[in-house]
Design a protein around this motif. Sequence first.
Motif, PDB file in Angstrom:
ATOM      1  N   ILE A 275       0.756  -1.188  -0.103  1.00  0.00           N
ATOM      2  CA  ILE A 275      -0.057  -0.046  -0.001  1.00  0.00           C
ATOM      3  C   ILE A 275       0.754   1.210  -0.121  1.00  0.00           C
ATOM      4  CG2 ILE A 275      -1.777   1.335   1.249  1.00  0.00           C
ATOM      5  CD1 ILE A 275      -2.890  -1.491   2.418  1.00  0.00           C
ATOM      6  N   ILE A 276       0.614   2.104  -0.765  1.00  0.00           N
ATOM      7  CA  ILE A 276       1.062   3.548  -0.865  1.00  0.00           C
ATOM      8  C   ILE A 276       0.084   4.316  -0.015  1.00  0.00           C
ATOM      9  CG2 ILE A 276       1.736   5.498  -2.292  1.00  0.00           C
ATOM     10  CD1 ILE A 276       2.422   3.620  -4.501  1.00  0.00           C
ATOM     11  N   ILE A 277       0.555   5.192   0.804  1.00  0.00           N
ATOM     12  CA  ILE A 277      -0.259   5.987   1.571  1.00  0.00           C
ATOM     13  C   ILE A 277      -0.484   7.158   1.012  1.00  0.00           C
ATOM     14  CG2 ILE A 277      -0.216   7.291   4.147  1.00  0.00           C
ATOM     15  CD1 ILE A 277      -0.602   4.293   4.251  1.00  0.00           C
ATOM     16  N   ASP A 278      -1.744   7.882   1.170  1.00  0.00           N
ATOM     17  CA  ASP A 278      -1.935   9.083   0.883  1.00  0.00           C
ATOM     18  C   ASP A 278      -2.133  10.014   2.037  1.00  0.00           C
ATOM     19  OD1 ASP A 278      -3.296  11.242  -0.707  1.00  0.00           O
ATOM     20  OD2 ASP A 278      -5.243  10.516  -0.502  1.00  0.00           O
ATOM     21  N   GLY A 279      -1.314  11.074   2.064  1.00  0.00           N
ATOM     22  CA  GLY A 279      -1.071  11.837   3.503  1.00  0.00           C
ATOM     23  C   GLY A 279      -0.456  11.483   4.465  1.00  0.00           C
ATOM     24  N   ALA A 280      -0.788  12.025   5.502  1.00  0.00           N
ATOM     25  CA  ALA A 280      -0.038  11.745   6.666  1.00  0.00           C
ATOM     26  C   ALA A 280      -0.525  10.403   7.444  1.00  0.00           C
ATOM     27  CB  ALA A 280      -0.233  12.686   7.965  1.00  0.00           C
ATOM     28  N   ILE A 281       0.169   9.834   8.363  1.00  0.00           N
ATOM     29  CA  ILE A 281      -0.241   8.701   9.024  1.00  0.00           C
ATOM     30  C   ILE A 281      -0.454   9.174  10.533  1.00  0.00           C
ATOM     31  CG2 ILE A 281       0.669   6.666  10.197  1.00  0.00           C
ATOM     32  CD1 ILE A 281       2.455   6.167   7.601  1.00  0.00           C
ATOM     33  N   MET A 282      -1.647   8.931  11.126  1.00  0.00           N
ATOM     34  CA  MET A 282      -1.987   9.085  12.529  1.00  0.00           C
ATOM     35  C   MET A 282      -1.257   8.170  13.611  1.00  0.00           C
ATOM     36  SD  MET A 282      -5.988   9.672  12.234  1.00  0.00           S
ATOM     37  CE  MET A 282      -6.268  10.164  14.127  1.00  0.00           C
ATOM     38  N   GLU A 283      -0.628   8.716  14.519  1.00  0.00           N
ATOM     39  CA  GLU A 283       0.298   8.037  15.278  1.00  0.00           C
ATOM     40  C   GLU A 283      -0.728   7.496  16.637  1.00  0.00           C
ATOM     41  OE1 GLU A 283       3.273   6.989  14.755  1.00  0.00           O
ATOM     42  OE2 GLU A 283       3.486   8.224  12.945  1.00  0.00           O
ATOM     43  N   SER A 284      -1.726   6.897  16.347  1.00  0.00           N
ATOM     44  CA  SER A 284      -2.411   6.183  17.290  1.00  0.00           C
ATOM     45  C   SER A 284      -2.029   4.623  17.403  1.00  0.00           C
ATOM     46  CB  SER A 284      -3.962   6.141  16.736  1.00  0.00           C
ATOM     47  OG  SER A 284      -4.197   5.675  15.468  1.00  0.00           O
ATOM     48  N   TYR A 285      -2.553   3.854  18.121  1.00  0.00           N
ATOM     49  CA  TYR A 285      -2.428   2.496  17.985  1.00  0.00           C
ATOM     50  C   TYR A 285      -3.774   1.727  18.117  1.00  0.00           C
ATOM     51  CZ  TYR A 285      -0.757  -2.204  19.191  1.00  0.00           C
ATOM     52  OH  TYR A 285      -0.446  -3.325  19.045  1.00  0.00           O
ATOM     53  N   PRO A 286      -3.892   0.888  16.957  1.00  0.00           N
ATOM     54  CA  PRO A 286      -2.985   0.850  15.881  1.00  0.00           C
ATOM     55  C   PRO A 286      -2.923   2.067  15.076  1.00  0.00           C
ATOM     56  CG  PRO A 286      -4.323  -1.160  15.800  1.00  0.00           C
ATOM     57  CD  PRO A 286      -4.879  -0.081  16.513  1.00  0.00           C
ATOM     58  N   MET A 287      -1.871   2.250  14.469  1.00  0.00           N
ATOM     59  CA  MET A 287      -1.929   3.496  13.617  1.00  0.00           C
ATOM     60  C   MET A 287      -2.921   3.652  12.350  1.00  0.00           C
ATOM     61  SD  MET A 287       2.282   3.576  12.709  1.00  0.00           S
ATOM     62  CE  MET A 287       2.354   1.772  12.732  1.00  0.00           C
ATOM     63  N   GLN A 288      -3.199   4.778  11.816  1.00  0.00           N
ATOM     64  CA  GLN A 288      -4.321   4.914  10.871  1.00  0.00           C
ATOM     65  C   GLN A 288      -3.792   5.935   9.389  1.00  0.00           C
ATOM     66  OE1 GLN A 288      -8.149   5.804  12.724  1.00  0.00           O
ATOM     67  NE2 GLN A 288      -7.099   5.960  14.721  1.00  0.00           N
ATOM     68  N   ALA A 289      -4.181   5.397   8.474  1.00  0.00           N
ATOM     69  CA  ALA A 289      -3.935   6.267   7.259  1.00  0.00           C
ATOM     70  C   ALA A 289      -4.871   5.894   6.077  1.00  0.00           C
ATOM     71  CB  ALA A 289      -2.436   5.980   6.892  1.00  0.00           C
ATOM     72  N   ALA A 290      -4.956   6.669   5.132  1.00  0.00           N
ATOM     73  CA  ALA A 290      -5.876   6.510   4.074  1.00  0.00           C
ATOM     74  C   ALA A 290      -4.628   5.906   3.007  1.00  0.00           C
ATOM     75  CB  ALA A 290      -6.443   7.648   3.586  1.00  0.00           C
ATOM     76  N   ALA A 291      -5.378   5.226   2.047  1.00  0.00           N
ATOM     77  CA  ALA A 291      -4.437   4.557   0.693  1.00  0.00           C
ATOM     78  C   ALA A 291      -4.681   5.299  -0.485  1.00  0.00           C
ATOM     79  CB  ALA A 291      -5.200   2.852   0.572  1.00  0.00           C
ATOM     80  N   ASP A 292      -3.767   5.513  -1.020  1.00  0.00           N
ATOM     81  CA  ASP A 292      -3.442   6.132  -2.515  1.00  0.00           C
ATOM     82  C   ASP A 292      -3.629   4.885  -3.633  1.00  0.00           C
ATOM     83  OD1 ASP A 292      -3.206   8.134  -4.381  1.00  0.00           O
ATOM     84  OD2 ASP A 292      -1.243   7.155  -4.675  1.00  0.00           O
ATOM     85  N   ALA A 293      -3.045   3.926  -3.206  1.00  0.00           N
ATOM     86  CA  ALA A 293      -2.728   2.656  -4.094  1.00  0.00           C
ATOM     87  C   ALA A 293      -2.748   1.423  -3.204  1.00  0.00           C
ATOM     88  CB  ALA A 293      -1.830   2.964  -5.187  1.00  0.00           C
ATOM     89  N   VAL A 294      -3.465   0.427  -3.774  1.00  0.00           N
ATOM     90  CA  VAL A 294      -3.281  -0.765  -3.200  1.00  0.00           C
ATOM     91  C   VAL A 294      -2.934  -2.056  -3.876  1.00  0.00           C
ATOM     92  CG1 VAL A 294      -4.424  -2.765  -1.795  1.00  0.00           C
ATOM     93  CG2 VAL A 294      -5.104  -0.133  -1.547  1.00  0.00           C
ATOM     94  N   ALA A 295      -1.846  -2.523  -3.926  1.00  0.00           N
ATOM     95  CA  ALA A 295      -1.606  -3.706  -4.720  1.00  0.00           C
ATOM     96  C   ALA A 295      -1.994  -5.237  -3.895  1.00  0.00           C
ATOM     97  CB  ALA A 295      -0.138  -3.816  -5.133  1.00  0.00           C
ATOM     98  N   VAL A 296      -2.872  -5.854  -4.515  1.00  0.00           N
ATOM     99  CA  VAL A 296      -3.364  -7.069  -3.907  1.00  0.00           C
ATOM    100  C   VAL A 296      -2.719  -8.388  -4.355  1.00  0.00           C
ATOM    101  CG1 VAL A 296      -5.465  -8.509  -3.043  1.00  0.00           C
ATOM    102  CG2 VAL A 296      -5.351  -5.756  -3.333  1.00  0.00           C
ATOM    103  N   ASN A 297      -1.998  -9.275  -3.583  1.00  0.00           N
ATOM    104  CA  ASN A 297      -1.972 -10.715  -4.061  1.00  0.00           C
ATOM    105  C   ASN A 297      -2.717 -11.631  -3.326  1.00  0.00           C
ATOM    106  OD1 ASN A 297      -0.725 -13.215  -4.657  1.00  0.00           O
ATOM    107  ND2 ASN A 297       1.083 -12.251  -5.482  1.00  0.00           N
ATOM    108  N   GLU A 298      -4.009 -12.027  -3.791  1.00  0.00           N
ATOM    109  CA  GLU A 298      -4.786 -13.056  -3.077  1.00  0.00           C
ATOM    110  C   GLU A 298      -4.008 -14.358  -2.874  1.00  0.00           C
ATOM    111  OE1 GLU A 298      -8.282 -12.902  -5.096  1.00  0.00           O
ATOM    112  OE2 GLU A 298      -8.608 -10.955  -4.686  1.00  0.00           O
ATOM    113  N   LYS A 299      -2.939 -14.684  -3.488  1.00  0.00           N
ATOM    114  CA  LYS A 299      -2.336 -15.992  -3.468  1.00  0.00           C
ATOM    115  C   LYS A 299      -1.470 -16.129  -2.340  1.00  0.00           C
ATOM    116  CE  LYS A 299      -3.665 -17.168  -8.344  1.00  0.00           C
ATOM    117  NZ  LYS A 299      -3.292 -17.502  -9.743  1.00  0.00           N
ATOM    118  N   ARG A 300      -1.026 -14.791  -1.850  1.00  0.00           N
ATOM    119  CA  ARG A 300       0.226 -14.978  -1.007  1.00  0.00           C
ATOM    120  C   ARG A 300      -0.710 -14.977   0.440  1.00  0.00           C
ATOM    121  NH1 ARG A 300       4.671 -10.796  -2.469  1.00  0.00           N
ATOM    122  NH2 ARG A 300       5.283 -11.582  -0.329  1.00  0.00           N
TER     123      ARG A 300
END
Length: 300
Positions: A275-300
């Motif tokens: 995943i490529i993050i869009d913008g900043a990452i919130m330093e919570s626990y767990p952390m939080q962020a929005a996705a700009d791009a997602v590559a999926v491999n369903e077989k792994r």
Amino acid sequence: MKSKFAKAISVCAIVAMTGLSTVGAATVYNNVSATLRPDIMVKYNNEAIELKDSNDELITPIIINGSTYLPIRAIANLTGLNIDWDNESQTILIEDMTEEKDEIGVRGVVKNLVKGKDGVTFLIEGKLDEDTMLDKAYVTVNMQTTVMRNGVEITRNFAYGEIKEGDIVEAVFTGPIAKSYPAQAMAKKINILSEETNSPVINAKVKAPDVVGKIIEIEEGGKRVLVDSKDTTVNGLIWITINEETNFFENISEDIAIGYRNVSREFKVGNHVEIIIDGAIMESYPMQAAADAVAVNEKR
């Protein structure tokens, strides 16, 4: 449910075997009185039209016993139906018209591009998918090739130089396919899905993903996924928000990931994602962020 005929035509316009009756096994034909009515207008989707027969002659509506009739073939052609005649059984056959869809020969990234005087040849390297014939092939594009960009035809304004290495292209083959590996074929049609300069790429050689790991929890029908990210910019648990603007990819190999219209957005626990993050990452626990791009491999 009303048929296409009733919806589209502003007159009662289907041919019938008027004046026909059966007695036992024998068919009795009766003559009827009909009136030609050239003054009757036919409209399709509220626009006046002229119906013509196979000889390009205008068709005139007919009145029989107060009902208006038009030849069934003219109406079938107008509304996109197949019409046929079975002489043996004396039956009119009406079927929905099935549109023939070109089979995609290969879809992937353009490589090894060679320009010639009468066209251009290049390798398309992708993966074997449900709607493709091959995972890679050398494809030749020439003056007979129909060229599309994102599904819109651009043949008339197209120049061979517009195809660049790194573009994502799908090709429909024509003629024989050389049984080499990679295969070789002429392109009946190509569709340039995106261009190198505009398409988000998610391989390490261009832009490394911020989050790499497996999905361990899913919320909101897949709009939020919890990823256990390791050995990247982000290490640890992070909630990723997915929206309609997120670009989706499917991994082909370690250094190639290309956009697919049919990549599943229905995540499953255990899917490997990059995943490529869009913008900043919130330093919570767990952390939080929005996705700009997602590559999926369903077989792994």
